[in-house]
Enzyme design. Structure first.
Site, PDB file in Angstrom:
ATOM      1  N   GLY A  58       0.783  -1.227   0.000  1.00 30.17           N
ATOM      2  CA  GLY A  58       0.000   0.000   0.000  1.00 30.17           C
ATOM      3  C   GLY A  58       0.817   1.280   0.000  1.00 30.17           C
ATOM      4  N   ASN A 111      -6.266   1.796 -12.754  1.00 26.30           N
ATOM      5  CA  ASN A 111      -5.203   0.963 -12.182  1.00 26.30           C
ATOM      6  C   ASN A 111      -3.858   1.647 -12.421  1.00 26.30           C
ATOM      7  OD1 ASN A 111      -3.921  -1.419 -11.106  1.00 26.30           O
ATOM      8  ND2 ASN A 111      -3.434  -2.046 -13.204  1.00 26.30           N
ATOM      9  N   HIS A 140       0.085   0.525 -13.126  1.00 28.83           N
ATOM     10  CA  HIS A 140       0.852  -0.653 -13.530  1.00 28.83           C
ATOM     11  C   HIS A 140       2.324  -0.255 -13.671  1.00 28.83           C
ATOM     12  CE1 HIS A 140       1.599  -4.518 -15.418  1.00 28.83           C
ATOM     13  NE2 HIS A 140       2.321  -3.878 -16.329  1.00 28.83           N
ATOM     14  N   GLU A 147      -9.527  -6.543 -20.778  1.00 26.24           N
ATOM     15  CA  GLU A 147      -8.196  -6.954 -21.236  1.00 26.24           C
ATOM     16  C   GLU A 147      -7.163  -6.571 -20.172  1.00 26.24           C
ATOM     17  OE1 GLU A 147      -4.835  -5.971 -24.564  1.00 26.24           O
ATOM     18  OE2 GLU A 147      -6.834  -5.112 -24.859  1.00 26.24           O
ATOM     19  N   LEU A 148      -6.481  -7.547 -19.614  1.00 24.72           N
ATOM     20  CA  LEU A 148      -5.552  -7.304 -18.505  1.00 24.72           C
ATOM     21  C   LEU A 148      -4.509  -6.250 -18.890  1.00 24.72           C
ATOM     22  CD1 LEU A 148      -4.713  -8.247 -15.626  1.00 24.72           C
ATOM     23  CD2 LEU A 148      -3.068  -9.755 -16.765  1.00 24.72           C
ATOM     24  N   LEU A 200     -10.209  -9.149 -11.853  1.00 28.11           N
ATOM     25  CA  LEU A 200     -11.621  -8.909 -11.532  1.00 28.11           C
ATOM     26  C   LEU A 200     -12.530  -9.544 -12.581  1.00 28.11           C
ATOM     27  CD1 LEU A 200     -10.982  -5.247 -10.471  1.00 28.11           C
ATOM     28  CD2 LEU A 200     -11.880  -7.043  -8.948  1.00 28.11           C
ATOM     29  N   GLU A 233       5.675   6.375  -9.224  1.00 32.51           N
ATOM     30  CA  GLU A 233       4.253   6.062  -9.053  1.00 32.51           C
ATOM     31  C   GLU A 233       3.621   6.953  -7.985  1.00 32.51           C
ATOM     32  OE1 GLU A 233       3.188   1.902  -8.576  1.00 32.51           O
ATOM     33  OE2 GLU A 233       4.908   1.272  -9.736  1.00 32.51           O
ATOM     34  N   THR A 281     -10.212  -2.354 -18.228  1.00 32.28           N
ATOM     35  CA  THR A 281     -11.184  -3.050 -19.063  1.00 32.28           C
ATOM     36  C   THR A 281     -10.928  -4.546 -18.881  1.00 32.28           C
ATOM     37  OG1 THR A 281      -9.666  -3.097 -20.936  1.00 32.28           O
ATOM     38  CG2 THR A 281     -11.178  -1.215 -20.806  1.00 32.28           C
TER      39      THR A 281
HETATM   40  C1  GRF Z   1       2.928  -1.031  -7.703  1.00 32.80           C
HETATM   41  O1  GRF Z   1       4.156  -1.211  -8.354  1.00 32.80           O
HETATM   42  C2  GRF Z   1       1.814  -0.933  -8.705  1.00 32.80           C
HETATM   43  O2  GRF Z   1       2.189  -0.345  -9.907  1.00 32.80           O
HETATM   44  C3  GRF Z   1       1.463  -2.387  -8.935  1.00 32.80           C
HETATM   45  O3  GRF Z   1       1.606  -2.990  -7.672  1.00 32.80           O
HETATM   46  C4  GRF Z   1       2.540  -2.259  -6.890  1.00 32.80           C
HETATM   47  C5  GRF Z   1       1.849  -1.898  -5.622  1.00 32.80           C
HETATM   48  O4  GRF Z   1       2.725  -1.352  -4.678  1.00 32.80           O
HETATM   49  N1  GRF Z   1       0.152  -2.529  -9.518  1.00 32.80           N
HETATM   50  P1  GRF Z   1       2.146  -0.764  -3.331  1.00 32.80           P
HETATM   51  O5  GRF Z   1       1.308  -1.855  -2.660  1.00 32.80           O
HETATM   52  O6  GRF Z   1       1.315   0.434  -3.649  1.00 32.80           O
HETATM   53  O7  GRF Z   1       3.351  -0.427  -2.514  1.00 32.80           O
END
Ligand code: GRF
Length: 195
Positions: free
Chosen positions: A11, A107, A109, A143-144, A93, A174, A141
């Protein structure tokens, strides 16, 4: 804009959203709840500390994806979300769930999509000899990792990088990418999903 954040683990992206919210930087977005499919996810402790309610629905309690999705939706809908933000939510999902939240489901990624959908993104970028990596926020969507891209953040790949060092650099990116996209969505500054 009422946001429910879905997690399965650490998280740290959730924490970034909490931190931005605390500083008043999330625009009209408000984190109203956190949902996890893992009872001991560290992110749940982050939510608790921030005073954000959380729900746990373990996929192990359901015979299939469809019934898990239904119960997850029931638990989430109590919070009347305008947007679901997946942040390290590690379950695929069901199509029913995805269509119920169509246009309200995003999401993050850890790759520069469309490159490296799925798992082990950093190892694959290193293996390919790429000179840059990054993260992508996209609409979800069926599609993964294939829905329309909202925004990306790039980082360099540096000589001597390992999966661990690259992952840390991408995660750091991120942590400002996701809150800034959610802020801009809440301010109407992001094109709506056309998938
Ligand atoms: C992140 O790298 C995100 O892009 C991916 O899962 C990871 C989650 O990290 N979907 P965190 O739990 O937010 O630290």
């Amino acid at each position: 804009m009422r946001i429910v954040c879905l997690i399965s683990g650490g998280g740290s992206n959730l924490q970034a959203l909490i931190d931005w919210q605390k500083k008043g930087l999330l625009g009209n977005a408000k984190l109203v709840a956190v949902a996890s499919n893992v009872a001991d996810a560290k992110g749940l402790r982050r939510a608790k500390k921030a005073g954000i309610p959380s729900v746990v629905q373990s996929h192990n309690n359901y015979p299939d994806r469809k019934s898990f999705g239904l119960m997850l939706a029931n638990a989430i809908d109590i919070y009347e979300p305008d947007l679901l933000a997946l942040a390290g939510f590690m379950r695929i999902l069901s199509p029913d769930f995805i269509s119920a939240y169509s246009g309200r489901l995003i999401n993050i990624h850890p790759s520069l999509l469309p490159k490296y959908k799925g798992l082990n993104t950093h190892a694959r970028a290193l293996e390919a000899g790429d000179s840059e990596a990054g993260a992508t926020v996209h609409w979800v969507t069926e599609e993964l990792d294939g829905g329309e891209i909202i925004r990306q953040s790039k980082v360099p790949i540096i000589a001597g990088d390992t999966e661990k060092t690259l992952k840390a650099r991408v995660l750091k990116a991120e942590h400002s990418l996701y809150p800034s996209v959610i802020r801009d969505l809440s301010l109407g500054e992001v094109k709506q999903c056309t998938n």
